[in-house]
Design a protein around this motif. Structure first.
Motif, PDB file in Angstrom:
ATOM      1  N   CYS A 273       0.824  -1.216   0.000  1.00 42.47           N
ATOM      2  CA  CYS A 273       0.000   0.000   0.000  1.00 42.47           C
ATOM      3  C   CYS A 273       0.858   1.266   0.000  1.00 42.47           C
ATOM      4  O   CYS A 273       0.387   2.344  -0.377  1.00 42.47           O
ATOM      5  CB  CYS A 273      -0.926   0.001   1.213  1.00 42.47           C
ATOM      6  SG  CYS A 273      -2.294  -1.168   1.085  1.00 42.47           S
ATOM      7  N   ARG A 274       2.106   1.119   0.417  1.00 43.60           N
ATOM      8  CA  ARG A 274       3.004   2.289   0.475  1.00 43.60           C
ATOM      9  C   ARG A 274       3.985   2.318  -0.690  1.00 43.60           C
ATOM     10  O   ARG A 274       4.317   3.391  -1.204  1.00 43.60           O
ATOM     11  CB  ARG A 274       3.777   2.280   1.785  1.00 43.60           C
ATOM     12  CG  ARG A 274       2.915   2.418   3.023  1.00 43.60           C
ATOM     13  CD  ARG A 274       3.758   2.381   4.280  1.00 43.60           C
ATOM     14  NE  ARG A 274       4.747   3.456   4.310  1.00 43.60           N
ATOM     15  CZ  ARG A 274       5.692   3.580   5.229  1.00 43.60           C
ATOM     16  NH1 ARG A 274       5.782   2.684   6.203  1.00 43.60           N
ATOM     17  NH2 ARG A 274       6.542   4.581   5.190  1.00 43.60           N
ATOM     18  N   TYR A 275       4.472   1.156  -1.120  1.00 43.60           N
ATOM     19  CA  TYR A 275       5.593   1.131  -2.047  1.00 43.60           C
ATOM     20  C   TYR A 275       5.259   0.576  -3.437  1.00 43.60           C
ATOM     21  O   TYR A 275       6.122   0.599  -4.312  1.00 43.60           O
ATOM     22  CB  TYR A 275       6.741   0.302  -1.450  1.00 43.60           C
ATOM     23  CG  TYR A 275       7.233   0.864  -0.138  1.00 43.60           C
ATOM     24  CD1 TYR A 275       7.927   2.063  -0.093  1.00 43.60           C
ATOM     25  CD2 TYR A 275       6.985   0.201   1.060  1.00 43.60           C
ATOM     26  CE1 TYR A 275       8.376   2.591   1.109  1.00 43.60           C
ATOM     27  CE2 TYR A 275       7.432   0.721   2.270  1.00 43.60           C
ATOM     28  CZ  TYR A 275       8.121   1.915   2.285  1.00 43.60           C
ATOM     29  OH  TYR A 275       8.550   2.435   3.473  1.00 43.60           O
ATOM     30  N   ASN A 276       4.044   0.061  -3.634  1.00 43.75           N
ATOM     31  CA  ASN A 276       3.640  -0.412  -4.958  1.00 43.75           C
ATOM     32  C   ASN A 276       2.658   0.603  -5.537  1.00 43.75           C
ATOM     33  O   ASN A 276       1.509   0.676  -5.096  1.00 43.75           O
ATOM     34  CB  ASN A 276       2.992  -1.800  -4.848  1.00 43.75           C
ATOM     35  CG  ASN A 276       2.779  -2.451  -6.213  1.00 43.75           C
ATOM     36  OD1 ASN A 276       2.346  -1.799  -7.146  1.00 43.75           O
ATOM     37  ND2 ASN A 276       3.089  -3.735  -6.301  1.00 43.75           N
ATOM     38  N   PRO A 277       3.079   1.415  -6.509  1.00 42.31           N
ATOM     39  CA  PRO A 277       2.214   2.517  -6.984  1.00 42.31           C
ATOM     40  C   PRO A 277       0.852   2.049  -7.472  1.00 42.31           C
ATOM     41  O   PRO A 277      -0.169   2.667  -7.145  1.00 42.31           O
ATOM     42  CB  PRO A 277       3.038   3.142  -8.122  1.00 42.31           C
ATOM     43  CG  PRO A 277       4.448   2.755  -7.827  1.00 42.31           C
ATOM     44  CD  PRO A 277       4.384   1.406  -7.188  1.00 42.31           C
ATOM     45  N   ALA A 278       0.813   0.989  -8.254  1.00 45.98           N
ATOM     46  CA  ALA A 278      -0.463   0.526  -8.807  1.00 45.98           C
ATOM     47  C   ALA A 278      -1.400   0.061  -7.698  1.00 45.98           C
ATOM     48  O   ALA A 278      -2.596   0.394  -7.698  1.00 45.98           O
ATOM     49  CB  ALA A 278      -0.216  -0.601  -9.804  1.00 45.98           C
ATOM     50  N   LEU A 279      -0.877  -0.701  -6.739  1.00 46.56           N
ATOM     51  CA  LEU A 279      -1.723  -1.187  -5.654  1.00 46.56           C
ATOM     52  C   LEU A 279      -2.094  -0.059  -4.694  1.00 46.56           C
ATOM     53  O   LEU A 279      -3.173  -0.089  -4.088  1.00 46.56           O
ATOM     54  CB  LEU A 279      -1.015  -2.327  -4.913  1.00 46.56           C
ATOM     55  CG  LEU A 279      -0.838  -3.620  -5.722  1.00 46.56           C
ATOM     56  CD1 LEU A 279      -0.163  -4.688  -4.883  1.00 46.56           C
ATOM     57  CD2 LEU A 279      -2.181  -4.126  -6.235  1.00 46.56           C
ATOM     58  N   ALA A 280      -1.215   0.926  -4.542  1.00 45.39           N
ATOM     59  CA  ALA A 280      -1.553   2.080  -3.702  1.00 45.39           C
ATOM     60  C   ALA A 280      -2.731   2.841  -4.296  1.00 45.39           C
ATOM     61  O   ALA A 280      -3.645   3.261  -3.568  1.00 45.39           O
ATOM     62  CB  ALA A 280      -0.339   2.988  -3.557  1.00 45.39           C
ATOM     63  N   ARG A 281      -2.732   3.008  -5.626  1.00 50.62           N
ATOM     64  CA  ARG A 281      -3.864   3.684  -6.278  1.00 50.62           C
ATOM     65  C   ARG A 281      -5.134   2.845  -6.133  1.00 50.62           C
ATOM     66  O   ARG A 281      -6.228   3.385  -5.898  1.00 50.62           O
ATOM     67  CB  ARG A 281      -3.555   3.932  -7.760  1.00 50.62           C
ATOM     68  CG  ARG A 281      -2.502   4.997  -8.006  1.00 50.62           C
ATOM     69  CD  ARG A 281      -2.487   5.415  -9.466  1.00 50.62           C
ATOM     70  NE  ARG A 281      -2.141   4.299 -10.335  1.00 50.62           N
ATOM     71  CZ  ARG A 281      -0.882   3.998 -10.698  1.00 50.62           C
ATOM     72  NH1 ARG A 281       0.140   4.737 -10.241  1.00 50.62           N
ATOM     73  NH2 ARG A 281      -0.642   2.991 -11.494  1.00 50.62           N
ATOM     74  N   PHE A 282      -4.990   1.531  -6.264  1.00 51.07           N
ATOM     75  CA  PHE A 282      -6.141   0.640  -6.115  1.00 51.07           C
ATOM     76  C   PHE A 282      -6.717   0.740  -4.702  1.00 51.07           C
ATOM     77  O   PHE A 282      -7.939   0.786  -4.509  1.00 51.07           O
ATOM     78  CB  PHE A 282      -5.710  -0.800  -6.420  1.00 51.07           C
ATOM     79  CG  PHE A 282      -6.791  -1.820  -6.238  1.00 51.07           C
ATOM     80  CD1 PHE A 282      -7.899  -1.830  -7.056  1.00 51.07           C
ATOM     81  CD2 PHE A 282      -6.691  -2.789  -5.247  1.00 51.07           C
ATOM     82  CE1 PHE A 282      -8.910  -2.779  -6.885  1.00 51.07           C
ATOM     83  CE2 PHE A 282      -7.678  -3.738  -5.071  1.00 51.07           C
ATOM     84  CZ  PHE A 282      -8.792  -3.731  -5.899  1.00 51.07           C
ATOM     85  N   ALA A 283      -5.844   0.803  -3.703  1.00 54.89           N
ATOM     86  CA  ALA A 283      -6.298   0.921  -2.319  1.00 54.89           C
ATOM     87  C   ALA A 283      -7.026   2.243  -2.095  1.00 54.89           C
ATOM     88  O   ALA A 283      -8.064   2.292  -1.411  1.00 54.89           O
ATOM     89  CB  ALA A 283      -5.111   0.796  -1.367  1.00 54.89           C
ATOM     90  N   GLU A 284      -6.500   3.332  -2.666  1.00 51.97           N
ATOM     91  CA  GLU A 284      -7.160   4.630  -2.515  1.00 51.97           C
ATOM     92  C   GLU A 284      -8.541   4.636  -3.163  1.00 51.97           C
ATOM     93  O   GLU A 284      -9.484   5.241  -2.655  1.00 51.97           O
ATOM     94  CB  GLU A 284      -6.286   5.729  -3.125  1.00 51.97           C
ATOM     95  CG  GLU A 284      -5.012   6.014  -2.346  1.00 51.97           C
ATOM     96  CD  GLU A 284      -5.299   6.481  -0.928  1.00 51.97           C
ATOM     97  OE1 GLU A 284      -6.317   7.177  -0.725  1.00 51.97           O
ATOM     98  OE2 GLU A 284      -4.513   6.133  -0.025  1.00 51.97           O
ATOM     99  N   THR A 285      -8.670   3.933  -4.302  1.00 52.13           N
ATOM    100  CA  THR A 285      -9.969   3.840  -4.969  1.00 52.13           C
ATOM    101  C   THR A 285     -10.987   3.122  -4.089  1.00 52.13           C
ATOM    102  O   THR A 285     -12.143   3.545  -3.978  1.00 52.13           O
ATOM    103  CB  THR A 285      -9.826   3.102  -6.314  1.00 52.13           C
ATOM    104  OG1 THR A 285      -8.894   3.803  -7.143  1.00 52.13           O
ATOM    105  CG2 THR A 285     -11.165   3.004  -7.028  1.00 52.13           C
ATOM    106  N   LEU A 286     -10.559   2.040  -3.456  1.00 47.86           N
ATOM    107  CA  LEU A 286     -11.461   1.294  -2.575  1.00 47.86           C
ATOM    108  C   LEU A 286     -11.841   2.117  -1.347  1.00 47.86           C
ATOM    109  O   LEU A 286     -13.000   2.109  -0.909  1.00 47.86           O
ATOM    110  CB  LEU A 286     -10.804  -0.019  -2.147  1.00 47.86           C
ATOM    111  CG  LEU A 286     -10.575  -1.063  -3.252  1.00 47.86           C
ATOM    112  CD1 LEU A 286      -9.902  -2.298  -2.679  1.00 47.86           C
ATOM    113  CD2 LEU A 286     -11.889  -1.445  -3.931  1.00 47.86           C
ATOM    114  N   LYS A 287     -10.872   2.846  -0.786  1.00 50.55           N
ATOM    115  CA  LYS A 287     -11.176   3.686   0.380  1.00 50.55           C
ATOM    116  C   LYS A 287     -12.164   4.790   0.009  1.00 50.55           C
ATOM    117  O   LYS A 287     -13.073   5.112   0.786  1.00 50.55           O
ATOM    118  CB  LYS A 287      -9.891   4.293   0.921  1.00 50.55           C
ATOM    119  CG  LYS A 287      -8.954   3.282   1.582  1.00 50.55           C
ATOM    120  CD  LYS A 287      -7.667   3.960   2.026  1.00 50.55           C
ATOM    121  CE  LYS A 287      -6.688   2.935   2.616  1.00 50.55           C
ATOM    122  NZ  LYS A 287      -5.393   3.566   2.999  1.00 50.55           N
ATOM    123  N   ALA A 288     -11.973   5.361  -1.183  1.00 44.30           N
ATOM    124  CA  ALA A 288     -12.893   6.415  -1.620  1.00 44.30           C
ATOM    125  C   ALA A 288     -14.307   5.878  -1.827  1.00 44.30           C
ATOM    126  O   ALA A 288     -15.286   6.624  -1.697  1.00 44.30           O
ATOM    127  CB  ALA A 288     -12.385   7.043  -2.914  1.00 44.30           C
TER     128      ALA A 288
END
Length: 323
Positions: A273-288
């Protein structure tokens, strides 16, 4: 015709075998013949079991996963050409209960395993290679030692007696040395096997998956790279299970699966969630979208596992997606 006699041999029925494995014994039941036998769980008993099975050549042999106890007989039967399926003990117990039986004995367990072989036809599976079994033993020993170390450190922090603190600290140091030796042996073992070395290289190329997580996946999920993404998620217990009935649409949840790879992926998801850009964006989408934090983490864990399975199947390292 007079003077001529016609003989018709009875056809041999299709035979299914159930083998209940314990530390000391191998209980076997042949269905539909109704024959039950018991052999010792050693080289002599396995030879006697194979002689019995060779007379009937069962269509499928089913046994439960019992840690180390089922591995020698599984490997020996498979090498002699028998189709052997190893299933979850919980699945076998639920099948017996579905048949209306609550009693549990070795003889009954073997019988229901044979009935399960005929009814459900579980797929036969080859035993893991000796290299994977050795790696599993080392990784599991390290995991157990880490749990013991954490428990000792917690006890040491709360101890009020100086003598007890000293004893606990000595045990902590010994366990730390034990873990260091296991780490070196694991690295040596992986380094001498080109296939394991390549797997570790591919897995650790994924941002978020470190060496410990890679080893946990290699030891706990040997199927990675040879199954589909959905199958990998089910094996790890990361696939959402439907819970619908009539007009009710229940909440999906994860359950069952293999706990060791799942625990390792949990820590990897926190890092991803911190160091993988693609998965970090995916996590932010789910949180939103209002998803709870644990749901987001489980989704990241599943994404990591599916990605690892895909890269291993294609035998290639992770590369960042182009912008």
């Amino acid at each position: 015709m007079q003077g001529k006699v016609s003989f018709q041999e009875d056809a041999m029925p299709v035979v299914y075998a159930g083998v209940d494995v314990s530390k000391e014994w191998l209980d076997v039941h042949l269905h539909p013949l109704g024959e039950s036998r018991r052999f010792s769980n050693d080289k002599t008993g396995i030879r006697q079991l194979k002689r019995l099975l060779a007379r009937y050549r069962p269509e499928r042999i089913v046994m439960e996963a019992t840690g180390k106890f089922h591995r020698p007989v599984h490997r020996s039967l498979w090498h002699d050409g028998f189709a052997v399926a190893v299933i979850d003990p919980l699945r076998a117990r639920m099948f017996a209960r579905a048949c209306g039986y609550l009693a549990k004995t070795d003889r009954l367990d073997a019988r229901f395993l044979a009935l399960l072989a005929e009814s459900l036809r579980p797929p036969a599976a080859a035993p893991p290679s000796p290299h994977i079994e050795a790696l599993q033993e080392l990784v599991n020993a390290r995991s157990a030692a880490k749990d013991d170390l954490t428990a000792l450190q917690n006890r040491s922090k709360t101890a009020t007696t100086a003598v007890l603190r000293g004893e606990l600290n000595r045990l902590v140091r010994r366990l730390e040395q034990h873990i260091d030796r296991l780490d070196k042996e694991i690295e040596r073992y992986v380094g001498k096997d080109p296939q394991l070395c390549r797997k570790a290289e591919i897995l650790t190329s994924i941002p978020g998956i470190g060496r410990i997580t890679a080893l946990a996946l290699m030891a706990g999920m040997d199927e990675l790279g040879s199954c589909s993404g959905k199958q990998a998620a089910m094996l790890a217990g990361l696939a959402p299970i439907a819970n619908d009935s009539g007009a009710r649409t229940g909440r999906r949840s994860i359950r069952a699966g293999r706990p060791a790879p799942r625990r390792a992926l949990y820590m990897a998801a926190l890092s991803a969630c911190r160091y993988n850009p693609a998965l970090a964006r995916f996590a932010e989408t789910l949180k939103a979208a209002g998803k709870p934090a644990k749901v987001v983490l489980v989704a990241i864990m599943r994404k990591l596992l599916v990605l690892a399975n895909c890269l291993l199947s294609q035998d290639r390292l992770w590369t960042p997606n182009p912008p």
